[in-house]
Design a protein around this motif. Structure first.
Motif, PDB file in Angstrom:
ATOM      1  N   UNK A 141       0.844  -1.198   0.000  1.00 19.16           N
ATOM      2  CA  UNK A 141       0.000   0.000   0.000  1.00 19.16           C
ATOM      3  C   UNK A 141       0.877   1.244   0.000  1.00 19.16           C
ATOM      4  N   UNK A 142       0.286   2.374  -0.385  1.00 23.17           N
ATOM      5  CA  UNK A 142       1.023   3.637  -0.364  1.00 23.17           C
ATOM      6  C   UNK A 142       0.190   4.688   0.357  1.00 23.17           C
ATOM      7  N   UNK A 143       0.787   5.345   1.356  1.00 23.53           N
ATOM      8  CA  UNK A 143       0.134   6.401   2.136  1.00 23.53           C
ATOM      9  C   UNK A 143       1.204   7.424   2.537  1.00 23.53           C
ATOM     10  N   UNK A 144       0.723   8.469   3.218  1.00 22.03           N
ATOM     11  CA  UNK A 144       1.649   9.498   3.727  1.00 22.03           C
ATOM     12  C   UNK A 144       1.775   9.366   5.245  1.00 22.03           C
ATOM     13  N   UNK A 145       2.997   9.471   5.725  1.00 21.21           N
ATOM     14  CA  UNK A 145       3.235   9.421   7.167  1.00 21.21           C
ATOM     15  C   UNK A 145       2.752  10.729   7.796  1.00 21.21           C
ATOM     16  N   UNK A 146       1.905  10.602   8.824  1.00 22.08           N
ATOM     17  CA  UNK A 146       1.361  11.764   9.516  1.00 22.08           C
ATOM     18  C   UNK A 146       1.988  11.932  10.891  1.00 22.08           C
ATOM     19  N   UNK A 147       2.196  10.827  11.591  1.00 26.80           N
ATOM     20  CA  UNK A 147       2.790  10.883  12.938  1.00 26.80           C
ATOM     21  C   UNK A 147       3.650   9.644  13.144  1.00 26.80           C
ATOM     22  N   UNK A 169      -1.249  20.570  11.541  1.00 29.63           N
ATOM     23  CA  UNK A 169      -0.366  20.234  10.426  1.00 29.63           C
ATOM     24  C   UNK A 169      -0.633  21.142   9.234  1.00 29.63           C
ATOM     25  N   UNK A 170       0.409  21.393   8.458  1.00 30.69           N
ATOM     26  CA  UNK A 170       0.296  22.123   7.199  1.00 30.69           C
ATOM     27  C   UNK A 170       0.288  21.078   6.088  1.00 30.69           C
ATOM     28  N   UNK A 277       7.770  19.050   5.119  1.00 29.67           N
ATOM     29  CA  UNK A 277       7.837  18.943   6.566  1.00 29.67           C
ATOM     30  C   UNK A 277       6.510  19.442   7.130  1.00 29.67           C
ATOM     31  N   UNK A 278       5.550  18.536   7.286  1.00 28.52           N
ATOM     32  CA  UNK A 278       4.187  18.943   7.650  1.00 28.52           C
ATOM     33  C   UNK A 278       4.061  19.335   9.117  1.00 28.52           C
ATOM     34  N   UNK A 279       5.067  19.016   9.924  1.00 32.92           N
ATOM     35  CA  UNK A 279       5.011  19.379  11.338  1.00 32.92           C
ATOM     36  C   UNK A 279       5.846  20.617  11.664  1.00 32.92           C
ATOM     37  N   UNK A 280       6.194  21.368  10.639  1.00 29.40           N
ATOM     38  CA  UNK A 280       7.043  22.539  10.839  1.00 29.40           C
ATOM     39  C   UNK A 280       6.376  23.588  11.720  1.00 29.40           C
ATOM     40  N   UNK A 281       5.032  23.599  11.749  1.00 21.17           N
ATOM     41  CA  UNK A 281       4.324  24.593  12.565  1.00 21.17           C
ATOM     42  C   UNK A 281       4.508  24.339  14.046  1.00 21.17           C
TER      43      UNK A 281
END
Length: 281
Positions: A141-147, A169-170, A277-281
């Motif tokens: 499967x293919x997904x995006x890592x969130x945490x 998240x951004x 970098x979605x956690x940059x905020x």
């Protein structure tokens, strides 16, 4: 004088046989192409095996869960992506990475084998998969890592954004999501937004993953007993869910096959797969 000149000239004469090879005096014929072909094939297969096992492999996107980042919609040409395997030999996946992974056991209920029922053909398919010229018979499967391990993920804040350790998240790649209308359909109203889910702490060594196509992705949200205690396998008390890593809907890092970095086909969609970098905020 004439005899001496002739004798001197003769001393510089090169024998006619000096340029001929030793032995029978006949030049060797070039080796036959057909005799070399099996060796070339073996070398090519060995290089293919090494390349796809340790460096990179091409995968086909089979579903819509990552639209529009990756195409796999019904009736369209699914993207073929390059998944590199080197990065995660020296570090773990990070939030924002697009990863290909083997679905955990609890995710594999709908998976159907792609192997033939004919034993001979199946053996050839398995051999081809070993050297990398046939897709593996597994639920990739293919997904995006969130945490990642140790972090707590939940949804949503007042703007409908996912929170990780309390910070929004951004996510510029999300184009379609469930409706979220503050005051009318959010996480506190009677008509709750389908985006909302309670806090889940990701166990160590595991990942919380989500599809970019948020309203059409069977990802960590769907497989979490914390969110969906009605699932058949979620037969324990809610207090026990967090003690069971599988029940959190997370993916073991060891299941990750690699990081998706490039779309190679079709040519019209060829390009880099971004991992912000979605956690940059």
């Amino acid at each position: 004088m004439s005899d001496q000149a002739a004798e001197s000239t003769g001393s510089f004469r090169i024998p006619a046989t000096q340029d001929e090879p030793a032995g029978n005096g006949k030049s060797d014929k070039p080796k036959s192409f057909w005799r070399e072909l099996p060796i070339l094939i073996i070398i090519a297969l060995a290089l293919t095996f090494l390349l796809q096992t340790f460096i990179a492999r091409v995968y086909l996107i089979p579903s819509e869960s990552m639209e529009p980042t990756l195409h796999g919609c019904a009736g369209c040409t699914g993207d073929r992506i390059v998944v590199e395997k080197i990065s995660y030999r020296f570090g773990d996946p990070k939030a924002g990475d697009v990863v290909v992974f083997l679905g955990p056991d609890s995710w594999n209920g709908a998976y159907v084998s792609i192997r033939s029922h004919n034993p001979a053909i199946r053996a050839l398919q398995n051999a081809g998969a070993f050297i990398g010229i046939v897709p593996p018979d597994e639920n990739d499967l293919v997904k995006r890592v969130i945490a990642t391990g140790g972090q707590t993920v939940e949804c949503c804040d007042e703007q409908g954004r996912i929170l990780v350790d309390g910070k929004p998240l951004d996510e510029p790649y999300v184009k379609t999501d469930f409706p979220f209308i503050p005051g009318q359909q959010d996480c506190k109203t009677e008509s709750k937004s389908p985006r909302c889910f309670p806090a889940v702490t990701v166990p160590a060594g595991r990942l919380w993953v989500m599809g970019d196509n948020r309203n059409n992705s069977a990802d960590s949200r769907f497989h979490s007993c914390v969110i969906h205690p009605e699932l058949p396998r979620c037969d324990k008390d809610a207090a026990d869910y967090m003690g069971d890593a599988e029940a959190t809907g997370t993916v073991p890092i060891g299941n990750v096959r690699g990081k998706a970095v490039f779309v190679v086909l079709p040519p019209s969609r060829m390009g880099v797969i971004h991992s912000p970098d979605i956690q940059a905020n």
